[in-house]
Structures are given as C-alpha cells and as structure tokens.
Design an enzyme around this catalytic site. Sequence first.
Site, PDB file in Angstrom:
ATOM      1  N   THR A 115       1.244  -0.789   0.084  1.00  0.00           N
ATOM      2  CA  THR A 115       0.216  -0.103  -0.016  1.00  0.00           C
ATOM      3  C   THR A 115       1.141   0.751  -0.065  1.00  0.00           C
ATOM      4  OG1 THR A 115      -1.878  -0.668   1.142  1.00  0.00           O
ATOM      5  CG2 THR A 115      -1.720   1.631   1.546  1.00  0.00           C
TER       6      THR A 115
ATOM      7  N   PHE B  20       1.356   5.076   0.782  1.00  0.00           N
ATOM      8  CA  PHE B  20       0.634   6.101   1.765  1.00  0.00           C
ATOM      9  C   PHE B  20       1.002   7.280   1.146  1.00  0.00           C
ATOM     10  CE2 PHE B  20       0.477   2.307   3.953  1.00  0.00           C
ATOM     11  CZ  PHE B  20      -0.687   2.528   4.380  1.00  0.00           C
TER      12      PHE B  20
END
Length: 356
Positions: free
Chosen positions: A256, A258
């Site tokens: 992921t 960010f």
Amino acid sequence: MSEEQELLKLRNEIDAIDDALLASISRRGKLAQRVGEIKQGNIYRPEREAQVLRRLADENPGPLPSTAVQRIFRELMSACLALEQPLKVAYLGPAGTFSESASRKHFGSAPTFMPMLAIDDVFRSVEAGSVDYGVVPVENSTEGAIGRTLDLLLLNPLKICGEVKLRIHQHLMSKADGLGAARRVYSHAQSLAQCQEWLNRNLPSLPRVPVASNAEAARLAAEDPESVAIAGEAAAELYGLNILAGNIEDDPNNTTRFLVICQHDAGPSGKDKTSLVCSTPNRAGAMHRLLQPLAEHGVSMSKLQSRPARSGLWEYVYYIDFEGHQSEAKVVAALADLERNASFVKVLGSYPVAAL
C-alpha cells in the site's frame, strides 16, 4: 586465547563502541537543538531526510543490510527532530492500523500520533493546523486506488510532501491458541479481498464479517473467543492476540502506498516525484495533446489514474505522477505546455521518492 577470553575481549570492544556512539548521538542532538534555534518556520525537511537515508544506503559497508541502517537512522533523526520541533501526525485510525505503521515508518517514533476516524478528518486536522502532518492511503497494489483520498486531494489546498510504501502482511489472529472454536472471521473488506484465496483454501466455511478497520477486527477478536481476525502485527501486539497464521495475503508483494500531506512544499532531494490532477475537453485527441508535453520534454510518467469529475456526467479528471521536481527546468517547461493544453491543472506537490 580461549573462547571465553575472546568473548570478553569482543564484548569490551562493543562496550567501547557503544560509548562512542552515545557520545556522537548526544553531540548530534545538541547540533539539532542549535539548528532549531536558528531556523524559523517548518524545521522538518522531508527532502533533507531522504538525502541522508539514500546516502547512508549507498555508503553502507555491511554487514547490516541497508534497510536496517536506514531504520536505525530514521529513529535517530526522529528523536533529534523532536528536540527541534515536536511534531503531531494524524493518520487514519484507530491505533494498530497499517496507516499507523506507515506513519511510524516515515516519521519514526518521536512524534505524537493522532488516530482519526476518517480520511476526511486527517485532511481537516492538517488544514486547521491542529496537527503538522497527515498520512493517508492512496493506493494498494492489489485493490487499486483509494477514491476518497484522490477526491480530497482535488478539493483541498494541502500539499503532498512525502510518500510511504508499506508491504502489507496480513496475519490470522485470535485469543485462542488454535482454530477449533472459531465461528467467524473479522477484517476490513479490503483485507478480506486480499486474503480471499487463502480463506477459500483454509477456512471456507467460516463467515467473513467486514468491519471498519483491521484494528477494529482485532479488538472484536480480543473480546470474542469464538472469532478470529485478519490484521497486521501491530494490531496483534496492541490487543494481545496470538498469530495463528502469518503472511496469509494472496499476493506476496502486496503493498500500500501512503501520502504525507501538509501545508508546505518539499524542496528538491535529487530523486523526486511530482503529482498533479488535471482535466481536458472531451474531444478527439485531447488526451494525446495533454500528455505529449511530458514526452517532448523527457519527463517520465509513472502513473495515470482517471476519476469521475463532480462537474458532470461522464466527465473525468486525471491524476498523473511523473519523475522529477516541479522546480526542475524540464518539468517547468512540461508543466507550462501541459497547462496550455488542459482545461484545468492543479499541482498536488513534489516530494522525495520513498527512501525505505
């Protein structure tokens, strides 16, 4: 020399090195305090930290891997920055989420970390000045873009000043020592999707219950002995759960990304990325004309993401990431040409490419 004597000699050498390290760390802390006295405004410089971490990785002689060296110095820089300017960092909560892990990976352990109920609250807190920085998820390698983050980047005046890439390792956890009593699986919907094949093979009959976050799943599992949760290691530690199966994500490279948001721009670090959002009239060849300046000026695009615009049905805005800082000559030229071809352009920020 006997082995016992050699061990004593080695330990004495390690003690001497530790003493020298402590003296150097204390000296670094005093220098950081002096920097804080001299500088005005924002003392945190993401581009400077990225340069330091890259240099240390390049010059690392071993045997420690560069990632370990960077983690050590990240914590050192975090502690020294706290002497200059204590930071408050908002993230998508609750405590124990991957967003908290990403925040600590980027800023180290020294800041005050403040969990927020929603991505909107992270943006709102940074814009209001109640925190210095915010960390929000923007895309996952398996499940794709986080639409709410993209929408808020378009609507909000905040800047992107950093990025964090976090490998997502999902663990099955419970208060119990085994799966015998398990009657349900709690997790965030996205995590359930990321572990779908593993669940189909290993727990096909257990109902899957989506909840607001992985940390909430761990909390529920801590209260319910007939349940298991899928979450990260931090959540297991926070709620005292046993990890029954580790790394159960279907994609071993599941990552992921960010973004770090704030009220100021980041300076050039030498290895940067620029993000923008734009739109173009809906006519033949419009996208080609929009992107052509990047190719003409030698700017490499790394991402193109479309998102429905709020201005009308079947109208879209486009999120673009490309290599380079907005202050670089070729990027300045490319942006100028792109703005002439687009109906709308908003530069979201230039920031160092994730160092860790």
